[in-house]
Design a protein around this motif. Structure first.
Motif, PDB file in Angstrom:
ATOM      1  N   PRO A 459       1.170  -1.210  -0.010  1.00 39.96           N
ATOM      2  CA  PRO A 459      -0.093   0.137   0.272  1.00 39.96           C
ATOM      3  C   PRO A 459       0.883   1.190   0.079  1.00 39.96           C
ATOM      4  O   PRO A 459       2.033   1.498   0.592  1.00 39.96           O
ATOM      5  N   THR A 460       0.573   2.027  -0.451  1.00 39.89           N
ATOM      6  CA  THR A 460       1.310   3.454  -0.840  1.00 39.89           C
ATOM      7  C   THR A 460      -0.008   4.792  -1.323  1.00 39.89           C
ATOM      8  O   THR A 460      -0.326   4.838  -1.896  1.00 39.89           O
ATOM      9  N   ILE A 461       0.955   6.088  -0.773  1.00 39.97           N
ATOM     10  CA  ILE A 461       1.111   7.009  -0.860  1.00 39.97           C
ATOM     11  C   ILE A 461       1.723   7.705  -1.918  1.00 39.97           C
ATOM     12  O   ILE A 461       2.847   8.034  -1.149  1.00 39.97           O
ATOM     13  N   LEU A 462       0.919   8.145  -2.304  1.00 40.07           N
ATOM     14  CA  LEU A 462       1.717   9.228  -3.826  1.00 40.07           C
ATOM     15  C   LEU A 462       1.389  10.571  -3.021  1.00 40.07           C
ATOM     16  O   LEU A 462      -0.472  10.961  -3.551  1.00 40.07           O
ATOM     17  N   TYR A 463       2.098  11.577  -3.007  1.00 43.30           N
ATOM     18  CA  TYR A 463       1.448  12.898  -2.969  1.00 43.30           C
ATOM     19  C   TYR A 463       2.446  13.614  -3.342  1.00 43.30           C
ATOM     20  O   TYR A 463       3.249  13.788  -4.181  1.00 43.30           O
ATOM     21  N   GLY A 464       1.521  14.931  -4.463  1.00 51.38           N
ATOM     22  CA  GLY A 464       2.374  16.149  -4.321  1.00 51.38           C
ATOM     23  C   GLY A 464       1.781  17.308  -4.223  1.00 51.38           C
ATOM     24  O   GLY A 464       0.396  17.778  -3.550  1.00 51.38           O
ATOM     25  N   TYR A 465       2.398  18.414  -4.818  1.00 56.68           N
ATOM     26  CA  TYR A 465       2.054  19.699  -4.646  1.00 56.68           C
ATOM     27  C   TYR A 465       1.689  20.745  -5.843  1.00 56.68           C
ATOM     28  O   TYR A 465       0.736  20.589  -6.815  1.00 56.68           O
ATOM     29  N   GLY A 466       2.872  20.608  -6.620  1.00 58.60           N
ATOM     30  CA  GLY A 466       2.850  21.668  -7.875  1.00 58.60           C
ATOM     31  C   GLY A 466       2.397  22.261  -8.200  1.00 58.60           C
ATOM     32  O   GLY A 466       1.578  22.596  -9.207  1.00 58.60           O
ATOM     33  N   GLY A 467       2.905  23.774  -7.327  1.00 60.52           N
ATOM     34  CA  GLY A 467       2.303  24.780  -7.585  1.00 60.52           C
ATOM     35  C   GLY A 467       3.267  25.829  -6.929  1.00 60.52           C
ATOM     36  O   GLY A 467       4.022  25.401  -5.891  1.00 60.52           O
ATOM     37  N   PHE A 468       3.164  26.631  -7.577  1.00 62.79           N
ATOM     38  CA  PHE A 468       3.407  28.396  -7.169  1.00 62.79           C
ATOM     39  C   PHE A 468       5.473  28.077  -6.314  1.00 62.79           C
ATOM     40  O   PHE A 468       5.196  29.015  -5.266  1.00 62.79           O
ATOM     41  N   GLY A 469       5.660  27.672  -6.882  1.00 65.41           N
ATOM     42  CA  GLY A 469       7.057  27.129  -7.419  1.00 65.41           C
ATOM     43  C   GLY A 469       7.211  26.917  -6.062  1.00 65.41           C
ATOM     44  O   GLY A 469       8.626  26.963  -5.235  1.00 65.41           O
ATOM     45  N   ILE A 470       6.678  26.103  -5.184  1.00 63.63           N
ATOM     46  CA  ILE A 470       6.625  25.623  -3.411  1.00 63.63           C
ATOM     47  C   ILE A 470       7.406  24.272  -3.788  1.00 63.63           C
ATOM     48  O   ILE A 470       7.328  23.112  -4.474  1.00 63.63           O
ATOM     49  N   SER A 471       8.891  24.085  -3.822  1.00 59.81           N
ATOM     50  CA  SER A 471       9.426  22.526  -2.945  1.00 59.81           C
ATOM     51  C   SER A 471       9.274  21.625  -2.292  1.00 59.81           C
ATOM     52  O   SER A 471       9.108  21.997  -0.732  1.00 59.81           O
ATOM     53  N   MET A 472       9.575  20.225  -2.711  1.00 62.92           N
ATOM     54  CA  MET A 472       8.562  19.099  -1.453  1.00 62.92           C
ATOM     55  C   MET A 472       9.875  18.751  -0.986  1.00 62.92           C
ATOM     56  O   MET A 472      10.800  17.643  -1.445  1.00 62.92           O
ATOM     57  N   THR A 473      10.578  19.219  -0.285  1.00 62.67           N
ATOM     58  CA  THR A 473      11.117  19.177   0.673  1.00 62.67           C
ATOM     59  C   THR A 473      11.347  17.697   1.427  1.00 62.67           C
ATOM     60  O   THR A 473      10.117  17.826   2.615  1.00 62.67           O
ATOM     61  N   PRO A 474      12.894  17.013   1.902  1.00 61.96           N
ATOM     62  CA  PRO A 474      12.534  15.958   2.993  1.00 61.96           C
ATOM     63  C   PRO A 474      12.342  16.689   4.562  1.00 61.96           C
ATOM     64  O   PRO A 474      12.765  17.658   4.721  1.00 61.96           O
ATOM     65  N   GLN A 515      -1.973  21.237 -17.168  1.00 58.31           N
ATOM     66  CA  GLN A 515      -1.411  19.913 -17.305  1.00 58.31           C
ATOM     67  C   GLN A 515      -0.354  18.889 -17.505  1.00 58.31           C
ATOM     68  O   GLN A 515      -0.428  17.555 -16.885  1.00 58.31           O
ATOM     69  N   ASN A 516       0.340  19.456 -16.997  1.00 60.53           N
ATOM     70  CA  ASN A 516       1.999  18.700 -17.128  1.00 60.53           C
ATOM     71  C   ASN A 516       1.547  18.854 -15.849  1.00 60.53           C
ATOM     72  O   ASN A 516       2.758  17.678 -15.605  1.00 60.53           O
ATOM     73  N   VAL A 517       1.527  19.194 -14.628  1.00 60.97           N
ATOM     74  CA  VAL A 517       1.736  18.498 -12.862  1.00 60.97           C
ATOM     75  C   VAL A 517       0.728  17.704 -13.441  1.00 60.97           C
ATOM     76  O   VAL A 517       1.606  16.488 -12.711  1.00 60.97           O
ATOM     77  N   TYR A 518      -0.928  16.788 -14.019  1.00 61.26           N
ATOM     78  CA  TYR A 518      -1.035  16.446 -13.922  1.00 61.26           C
ATOM     79  C   TYR A 518      -0.422  14.913 -14.213  1.00 61.26           C
ATOM     80  O   TYR A 518      -0.615  14.083 -14.498  1.00 61.26           O
ATOM     81  N   ASP A 519       0.342  15.248 -15.494  1.00 59.40           N
ATOM     82  CA  ASP A 519       0.465  14.045 -16.411  1.00 59.40           C
ATOM     83  C   ASP A 519       1.914  13.782 -15.244  1.00 59.40           C
ATOM     84  O   ASP A 519       2.128  12.688 -15.469  1.00 59.40           O
ATOM     85  N   ASP A 520       2.516  14.707 -14.895  1.00 61.66           N
ATOM     86  CA  ASP A 520       3.363  13.971 -14.149  1.00 61.66           C
ATOM     87  C   ASP A 520       3.221  12.897 -12.595  1.00 61.66           C
ATOM     88  O   ASP A 520       3.653  11.899 -12.834  1.00 61.66           O
TER      89      ASP A 520
END
Length: 690
Positions: A459-474, A515-520
């Motif tokens: 079981p896996t949770i895939l998380y994302g944001y993809g906006g406003f230049g905000i980075s997903m960092t550890p 749409q690139n964000v959703y494709d990613d």
């Protein structure tokens, strides 16, 4: 388990013609929370949520483990003013972090405790700024999650309020003049002076003198400018230089001015343009050495630092000191000058992993690097305003609660200055950074967190944001650790629209490129399946705010790809989003439905408008907050009703509607309850049973 019937929700035959396109909106009546029908529907949805969640196993275990991991507490980097220090800390038993001050003799004292201000836990400390001498402090608080900050002043030594409240100060910077006698700040115009529906906008920069009425505040800047402008304001350490920046909403560009407060008065500063009508973001720092340092992405989407003389701040006079790096994104800098060879510390993120380099302050030559505790996230570099040889920075990673590190430029050593105060047993996890290809061939990075040695689909949770230049960092997350410890995997995709690869990466996922964000995200899911991390029946997606839009679009575009979804505080009606909350400040990121070409982008992916009857949608949980003044919960209400009507399978569509909390800060106990509900829902629908 037999599912309860969905609450009845009438479907109106409302269709608008927008730019020649018929746009149905059957649940517009849910936009009004005071409508009796909406109140009834929300109450019945609350009962349905309670009935459905009450039958799911594992919630108490998740709740207990998340609460235990959050007993780590937290710690913030110090801010030095005069002979005093200020910092935030939350101990294991506290609901909110407390602001402490450190006296010249090293004695610590709690200065502002949100629970002391309001034992209900509904008051949050939104921001604070000591004056340049450390004698007075301006702070802003709001109640119930509405983020409508009121500004107060406190005498640091006495601990007593001396002024306030000053209302309409949401997102206001505070820039003190030397001596603590006055400060610049940003305040909205009164509601009586703006058109109906625009009460959240129309900001202005003012000068306030301590001991006088706000009615006497001097208007400095903002008259006649764009209604959605945000303003930044700062005063140099010596009080000579004022800078004011303006950006239209959340646009990735700003105008910038500076004024010499010796050559002109604080009440009437003579502002000189640094940049105006330029598609770039820039900020300036007045160095103790008399030079002007410019942090900019102009002609450098990954960022660079330039220098010039304060008397000639314009672009044509800039000279590169720290040029753009071809791979890393420049994030921060600090100057240490109590040395034989003064240096600049420069913070970078390389594929969202932080590092700090050391450079000669005069030439920019790289002369070393700052040791860091690991491959994680550095949260800002600070030094003493009067200069010195020390710097402080926050550090965290997936298994490390926040710490504050101290760097000594004389020895080149980094040591632990303060750690989060709670001792917790953190589970062992492994973090792998992988790359995959999106639909158009673009390479995207993703962090995958699992138990050491984990094999086979899980079981896996895939998380994302993809906006406003905000980075997903550890970063340390009790929810992620609880999920992984229970046997799941957690993946964080660094999608376009974020800032992980600089401003070009951001722009590749905004406006017409959304749409690139959703494709990613879809490609990330397919990569996790193809590499054996998970399967479609065990894969969930999760996101909040702009990330709620992300997963809302994903579940409507590829309902076959995901088993379950948690969609939190989302934007979902992209045709009408500008009409509510702070939506009008985001049309620079998404586009405006008022413009035909931009309406076409928005309508093409607007999740609410892409719901189709007879489709088997993933199990979906909407979590929203009734005091949210950024993203109105109506988005989730309308989408929930639409999905419940359209759903062809027995997988549930549920709504968790929470009152007296908002989009941002909240008490720890409320964080625990929310996270436990989300993980319990996802565990049940992805088969996580450990």
């Amino acid at each position: 388990m037999t599912r309860q019937p969905y609450p009845p929700a009438s479907r109106d035959e409302l269709v608008e013609d927008l730019h020649g396109t018929p746009v149905p909106d059957p649940y517009r009546w849910l936009e009004d929370p005071d409508d009796p029908a909406a109140k009834t529907w929300l109450a019945e949805e609350e009962a349905l949520f309670a009935a459905e969640m009450g039958g799911l196993p594992g919630r108490e275990a998740f709740k207990a483990r998340i609460a235990e991991l959050l007993r780590s507490g937290s710690i913030g980097a110090p801010v030095w003013r005069g002979e005093r220090g200020f910092f935030m800390r939350r101990t294991p038993e506290q609901e909110h972090a407390v602001l402490y001050t450190v006296a010249p003799d090293g004695t610590e004292r709690a200065l502002l405790d949100p629970m002391a201000l309001d034992p209900t836990g509904l008051t949050t400390l939104d921001s604070w700024q000591p004056d340049k001498e450390g004698r007075l402090l301006a702070y802003q608080i709001s109640v119930g999650g509405d983020e409508e900050s009121s500004l107060y002043l406190i005498d640091v030594v006495l601990g007593e309020r001396i002024e306030g409240p000053i209302d309409r100060c949401r997102y206001s910077p505070v820039a003190w003049l030397p001596g603590g006698e006055a400060f610049y700040y940003v305040r909205r115009l009164p509601a009586t002076e703006v058109p109906d529906g625009e009460e959240q906008f129309h900001r202005r920069v003012y000068l306030h003198r301590i001991g006088t009425s706000t009615e006497e505040d001097v208007l400095i800047f903002g008259d006649g400018m764009e209604k959605t402008n945000y303003y930044g304001v700062a005063v140099s350490r010596d009080g000579r230089w004022l800078q004011i920046s303006a950006s239209r909403g959340t646009a990735p560009r700003n105008d910038l001015w500076v004024a010499d407060l010796v050559a002109s008065s604080p009440e009437s500063p003579e502002l000189v343009v640094v940049q105006e009508d330029v598609d770039a973001q820039s900020a300036v720092h007045f160095g103790r050495d008399g030079r002007l340092y410019v942090f900019t992405d102009r002609d450098a989407p990954r960022g660079r630092i330039c220098v010039t003389d304060p008397s000639t701040p314009q672009f044509e006079h800039w000279r590169d000191l720290i040029p753009q790096d071809p791979e890393a994104v420049l994030s921060d800098f600090a100057i240490l000058d109590d040395l034989d060879r003064p240096v600049m510390l420069v913070g970078w993120t390389r594929h969202a992993i932080s590092e700090i380099s050391v450079h000669d302050l005069v030439t920019g030559e790289r002369v070393g690097e700052v040791p860091t505790p690991g491959l994680g996230t550095i949260g800002g570099i600070s030094e003493r305003p009067e200069g010195g040889h020390e710097a402080w920075f926050g550090y965290t990673d997936n298994t490390t609660p926040p710490t504050i590190q101290r760097y000594d430029a004389r020895t080149g050593e980094t040591t632990l200055w303060a750690s989060s105060p709670g001792a917790v047993e953190v589970p062992a996890v492994e973090t792998e950074q992988v790359t995959y290809r999106s639909a158009d061939g673009s390479e995207v990075h993703m962090l995958v967190i699992s138990k050491p040695g984990a094999e086979g689909p899980r079981p896996t949770i895939l998380y994302g944001y993809g906006g406003f230049g905000i980075s997903m960092t550890p970063g340390y997350s009790a929810s992620i650790l609880s999920w992984v410890e229970a046997g799941g995997a957690y993946a964080i995709a660094q999608l376009r629209g974020g800032g992980e690869q600089g401003e070009e990466w951001h722009r590749a996922g905004m406006l017409a490129n959304k749409q690139n964000v959703y494709d990613d995200l879809h490609a990330a899911a397919e990569h996790l399946i193809a590499t054996g991390v998970t399967t479609t029946s065990r894969l969930a997606i999760s996101g909040g705010s702009n990330g709620g839009l992300l997963v809302g679009a994903a579940l409507t575009q590829r309902p076959d790809l995901y088993a379950a979804v948690v969609c939190s505080a989302p934007l979902l009606d992209m045709v009408r989003y500008e009409l509510f909350g702070l939506g009008a400040t985001w049309n620079v990121e998404y586009g405006s439905a008022e413009k035909p070409d931009e309406f076409a982008w928005l309508y093409a992916y607007s999740p609410y408008h892409r719901v189709r009857e007879g489709v088997s949608y993933p199990a979906t949980l909407f979590t929203v907050f009734q005091s949210d003044t950024r993203v109105h919960p109506l988005h989730a209400w309308k989408m929930c009703a639409a999905l419940q009507h359209a759903q062809s399978s027995d997988r549930p569509i549920l709504l968790r509607n929470e009152t007296e909390v908002g989009h941002g800060a909240r008490a720890v106990s409320k964080t625990v309850e929310l996270a436990a509900d989300q993980l319990t829902f996802l565990a049940h629908h992805t088969g996580l049973t450990s």
